[in-house]
Design a protein around this motif. Structure first.
Motif, PDB file in Angstrom:
ATOM      1  N   LEU A  65      -3.664 -13.413   0.508  1.00  0.00           N
ATOM      2  CA  LEU A  65      -2.457 -12.760   0.027  1.00  0.00           C
ATOM      3  C   LEU A  65      -2.468 -12.763  -1.502  1.00  0.00           C
ATOM      4  O   LEU A  65      -2.633 -13.808  -2.131  1.00  0.00           O
ATOM      5  N   VAL A  66      -2.307 -11.586  -2.101  1.00  0.00           N
ATOM      6  CA  VAL A  66      -2.255 -11.459  -3.556  1.00  0.00           C
ATOM      7  C   VAL A  66      -0.821 -11.097  -3.946  1.00  0.00           C
ATOM      8  O   VAL A  66      -0.289 -10.074  -3.515  1.00  0.00           O
ATOM      9  N   VAL A  67      -0.212 -11.943  -4.741  1.00  0.00           N
ATOM     10  CA  VAL A  67       1.134 -11.694  -5.243  1.00  0.00           C
ATOM     11  C   VAL A  67       1.001 -11.093  -6.640  1.00  0.00           C
ATOM     12  O   VAL A  67       0.469 -11.733  -7.542  1.00  0.00           O
ATOM     13  N   VAL A  68       1.419  -9.851  -6.794  1.00  0.00           N
ATOM     14  CA  VAL A  68       1.292  -9.135  -8.056  1.00  0.00           C
ATOM     15  C   VAL A  68       2.610  -9.218  -8.819  1.00  0.00           C
ATOM     16  O   VAL A  68       3.659  -8.813  -8.304  1.00  0.00           O
ATOM     17  N   GLU A  69       2.537  -9.737 -10.034  1.00  0.00           N
ATOM     18  CA  GLU A  69       3.712  -9.774 -10.897  1.00  0.00           C
ATOM     19  C   GLU A  69       3.563  -8.703 -11.968  1.00  0.00           C
ATOM     20  O   GLU A  69       2.626  -8.739 -12.766  1.00  0.00           O
ATOM     21  N   LEU A  70       4.462  -7.745 -11.982  1.00  0.00           N
ATOM     22  CA  LEU A  70       4.466  -6.684 -12.990  1.00  0.00           C
ATOM     23  C   LEU A  70       5.427  -7.095 -14.096  1.00  0.00           C
ATOM     24  O   LEU A  70       6.627  -7.276 -13.858  1.00  0.00           O
ATOM     25  N   THR A  71       4.878  -7.273 -15.289  1.00  0.00           N
ATOM     26  CA  THR A  71       5.629  -7.856 -16.392  1.00  0.00           C
ATOM     27  C   THR A  71       5.531  -6.983 -17.639  1.00  0.00           C
ATOM     28  O   THR A  71       4.808  -5.985 -17.668  1.00  0.00           O
ATOM     29  N   ALA A  72       6.229  -7.400 -18.675  1.00  0.00           N
ATOM     30  CA  ALA A  72       6.126  -6.769 -19.992  1.00  0.00           C
ATOM     31  C   ALA A  72       6.384  -7.842 -21.041  1.00  0.00           C
ATOM     32  O   ALA A  72       7.183  -8.761 -20.831  1.00  0.00           O
ATOM     33  N   SER A  73       5.709  -7.711 -22.176  1.00  0.00           N
ATOM     34  CA  SER A  73       5.797  -8.742 -23.207  1.00  0.00           C
ATOM     35  C   SER A  73       7.211  -8.883 -23.771  1.00  0.00           C
ATOM     36  O   SER A  73       7.598  -9.952 -24.232  1.00  0.00           O
ATOM     37  N   TRP A  74       7.985  -7.796 -23.728  1.00  0.00           N
ATOM     38  CA  TRP A  74       9.330  -7.826 -24.304  1.00  0.00           C
ATOM     39  C   TRP A  74      10.382  -8.381 -23.344  1.00  0.00           C
ATOM     40  O   TRP A  74      11.533  -8.599 -23.718  1.00  0.00           O
ATOM     41  N   LEU A  81      10.009 -15.993 -15.418  1.00  0.00           N
ATOM     42  CA  LEU A  81       9.461 -16.008 -14.061  1.00  0.00           C
ATOM     43  C   LEU A  81       7.987 -16.397 -14.020  1.00  0.00           C
ATOM     44  O   LEU A  81       7.548 -17.110 -13.108  1.00  0.00           O
ATOM     45  N   THR A  82       7.200 -15.945 -14.978  1.00  0.00           N
ATOM     46  CA  THR A  82       5.748 -16.125 -14.924  1.00  0.00           C
ATOM     47  C   THR A  82       5.321 -17.580 -14.741  1.00  0.00           C
ATOM     48  O   THR A  82       4.512 -17.878 -13.850  1.00  0.00           O
ATOM     49  N   PRO A  83       5.820 -18.521 -15.549  1.00  0.00           N
ATOM     50  CA  PRO A  83       5.364 -19.905 -15.353  1.00  0.00           C
ATOM     51  C   PRO A  83       5.751 -20.479 -13.990  1.00  0.00           C
ATOM     52  O   PRO A  83       5.028 -21.324 -13.444  1.00  0.00           O
ATOM     53  N   VAL A  84       6.854 -20.022 -13.425  1.00  0.00           N
ATOM     54  CA  VAL A  84       7.251 -20.477 -12.087  1.00  0.00           C
ATOM     55  C   VAL A  84       6.230 -20.010 -11.057  1.00  0.00           C
ATOM     56  O   VAL A  84       5.767 -20.791 -10.205  1.00  0.00           O
ATOM     57  N   LEU A  85       5.858 -18.733 -11.138  1.00  0.00           N
ATOM     58  CA  LEU A  85       4.869 -18.189 -10.210  1.00  0.00           C
ATOM     59  C   LEU A  85       3.513 -18.862 -10.384  1.00  0.00           C
ATOM     60  O   LEU A  85       2.817 -19.161  -9.402  1.00  0.00           O
ATOM     61  N   GLU A  86       3.106 -19.080 -11.635  1.00  0.00           N
ATOM     62  CA  GLU A  86       1.804 -19.706 -11.890  1.00  0.00           C
ATOM     63  C   GLU A  86       1.739 -21.115 -11.304  1.00  0.00           C
ATOM     64  O   GLU A  86       0.722 -21.518 -10.723  1.00  0.00           O
ATOM     65  N   VAL A  97      -2.743 -16.070  -4.166  1.00  0.00           N
ATOM     66  CA  VAL A  97      -3.073 -16.082  -5.592  1.00  0.00           C
ATOM     67  C   VAL A  97      -2.150 -15.122  -6.328  1.00  0.00           C
ATOM     68  O   VAL A  97      -1.551 -14.225  -5.728  1.00  0.00           O
ATOM     69  N   LEU A  98      -2.053 -15.325  -7.632  1.00  0.00           N
ATOM     70  CA  LEU A  98      -1.153 -14.533  -8.464  1.00  0.00           C
ATOM     71  C   LEU A  98      -1.956 -13.619  -9.382  1.00  0.00           C
ATOM     72  O   LEU A  98      -2.842 -14.076 -10.107  1.00  0.00           O
ATOM     73  N   ALA A  99      -1.659 -12.323  -9.361  1.00  0.00           N
ATOM     74  CA  ALA A  99      -2.268 -11.339 -10.265  1.00  0.00           C
ATOM     75  C   ALA A  99      -1.178 -10.806 -11.183  1.00  0.00           C
ATOM     76  O   ALA A  99      -0.168 -10.290 -10.712  1.00  0.00           O
ATOM     77  N   GLU A 100      -1.387 -10.937 -12.489  1.00  0.00           N
ATOM     78  CA  GLU A 100      -0.374 -10.551 -13.461  1.00  0.00           C
ATOM     79  C   GLU A 100      -0.761  -9.216 -14.114  1.00  0.00           C
ATOM     80  O   GLU A 100      -1.892  -9.044 -14.573  1.00  0.00           O
ATOM     81  N   VAL A 118      11.261  -4.658 -14.896  1.00  0.00           N
ATOM     82  CA  VAL A 118      10.417  -5.843 -14.831  1.00  0.00           C
ATOM     83  C   VAL A 118      11.269  -7.072 -15.096  1.00  0.00           C
ATOM     84  O   VAL A 118      12.300  -6.978 -15.796  1.00  0.00           O
ATOM     85  N   PRO A 119      10.873  -8.198 -14.504  1.00  0.00           N
ATOM     86  CA  PRO A 119       9.692  -8.364 -13.659  1.00  0.00           C
ATOM     87  C   PRO A 119       9.933  -7.883 -12.233  1.00  0.00           C
ATOM     88  O   PRO A 119      11.033  -8.021 -11.699  1.00  0.00           O
ATOM     89  N   THR A 120       8.900  -7.317 -11.635  1.00  0.00           N
ATOM     90  CA  THR A 120       8.892  -6.991 -10.217  1.00  0.00           C
ATOM     91  C   THR A 120       7.698  -7.693  -9.594  1.00  0.00           C
ATOM     92  O   THR A 120       6.611  -7.702 -10.169  1.00  0.00           O
ATOM     93  N   VAL A 121       7.890  -8.285  -8.438  1.00  0.00           N
ATOM     94  CA  VAL A 121       6.835  -9.042  -7.759  1.00  0.00           C
ATOM     95  C   VAL A 121       6.578  -8.388  -6.407  1.00  0.00           C
ATOM     96  O   VAL A 121       7.512  -8.153  -5.637  1.00  0.00           O
ATOM     97  N   VAL A 122       5.304  -8.071  -6.149  1.00  0.00           N
ATOM     98  CA  VAL A 122       4.921  -7.390  -4.914  1.00  0.00           C
ATOM     99  C   VAL A 122       3.813  -8.187  -4.231  1.00  0.00           C
ATOM    100  O   VAL A 122       2.821  -8.546  -4.870  1.00  0.00           O
TER     101      VAL A 122
END
Length: 303
Positions: A65-74, A81-86, A97-100, A118-122
């Motif tokens: 299973l690949v969990v994709v996090e769609l993010t933006a620097s701003w 959210l990112t550190p929680v997912l990581e 696994v997590l794909a950013e 964003v963020p959206t997680v799929v």
């Protein structure tokens, strides 16, 4: 969510540049010794872009299973959210696994998922989105969300081992061709790429590189003045002008010029123009909007 998002355009995206670090290494098969049943080893989280999305998300999702996090620097919510997912991915020990994905740098991925914020997680399994959420969520809720997906999947995915990124084996023939390209020896690079294709017709990386280098050689030999000097009924001149326009990063103008020529020619001349136009299309991702538009215009001109 399964079936609601069409990721086929991303899967078709040409790998124009060799990926320097491939977390999934084509889902790990290339790193596995012959006859070994060991699971591929990948990092628990990694960044992907448009050139690596196929291998490191779609293909890899056949294994895990690949969990994709769609993010933006701003996005402050993405930063939350990112550190929680990581952390959750690291604790999962290869169950997922997590794909950013940075949507600013990879708009085609954002477009494919239809992401508006964003963020959206799929979650991706077997190449298809199966569930999603938006915005930051507590760690326990995310863990429960992923756990529910994994429970439904059961034993459908063989899994992976989490570790350091696996380096993709380097094809020495492509290394030689790239070295010639770096030296400015276009003819030598073309010959090297063509030799790889002749020995391995399924090698799309070499085939794509050969097409691009052949175009560079041909386009570079034209006088740029042909763009303004070629007569409207001069087929060879208009073909050359299209090459120059394309080399100058003006694909829409190049395509429109040849489509107009298709309308005004017939027989062998029309066939030659159409063939050249199709070969120019192959230099780009087929999902590029200007390529899709040009294909529709060509179909209209022909029929």
């Amino acid at each position: 969510m399964s079936g609601a998002v069409d990721l086929s355009a991303l899967k078709q995206r040409a790998d124009a540049q060799r990926t320097q670090s491939t977390p999934g290494a084509d889902a790990g098969t290339s790193a596995r010794p012959a006859g070994s049943a060991a699971a591929p080893t990948i990092p628990s989280s990694f960044a992907v872009d448009e050139t690596t999305f196929d291998a490191n998300v779609l293909s890899l999702s056949e294994q895990v299973l690949v969990v994709v996090e769609l993010t933006a620097s701003w996005s402050e919510q993405s930063a939350e959210l990112t550190p929680v997912l990581e952390q959750l991915a690291e604790q999962a020990n290869g169950r997922w696994v997590l794909a950013e994905v940075d949507v600013e740098a990879n708009p085609r991925i954002q477009q494919a998922f239809g992401v508006q914020s964003v963020p959206t997680v799929v979650a991706i399994a077997k190449g298809q989105p199966v569930s999603a959420f938006q915005g930051p969520q507590p760690a326990d809720q995310i863990a429960a969300w992923v756990g529910g997906i994994l429970d439904k999947l059961g034993d459908a995915l063989p899994g992976v081992s989490v570790g350091e990124p696996v380096e993709e084996p380097t094809d020495p023939r492509l290394v030689e061709a790239e070295a010639k390209l770096d030296e400015g020896d276009l003819e030598g690079a073309l010959a090297a790429y063509e030799a790889v294709v002749e020995a391995d017709p399924a090698n799309e990386e070499a085939a794509s590189a050969a097409r691009n280098v052949a175009f560079l050689i041909r386009a570079g030999a034209h006088d740029p003045a042909v763009v303004t000097d070629a007569a409207a009924d001069d087929v060879d001149g208009q073909l050359a002008a299209a090459d120059v326009l394309l080399l100058d990063q003006r694909p829409e103008e190049a395509f429109d010029r040849l489509i107009a020529l298709v309308k005004n020619t017939s027989g062998d001349e029309r066939t030659a123009v159409r063939t050249r136009l199709l070969s120019l299309f192959e230099l780009f991702d087929p999902a590029e909007p200007f390529v899709m538009t040009a294909r529709r215009k060509l179909a209209s001109a022909l029929f």
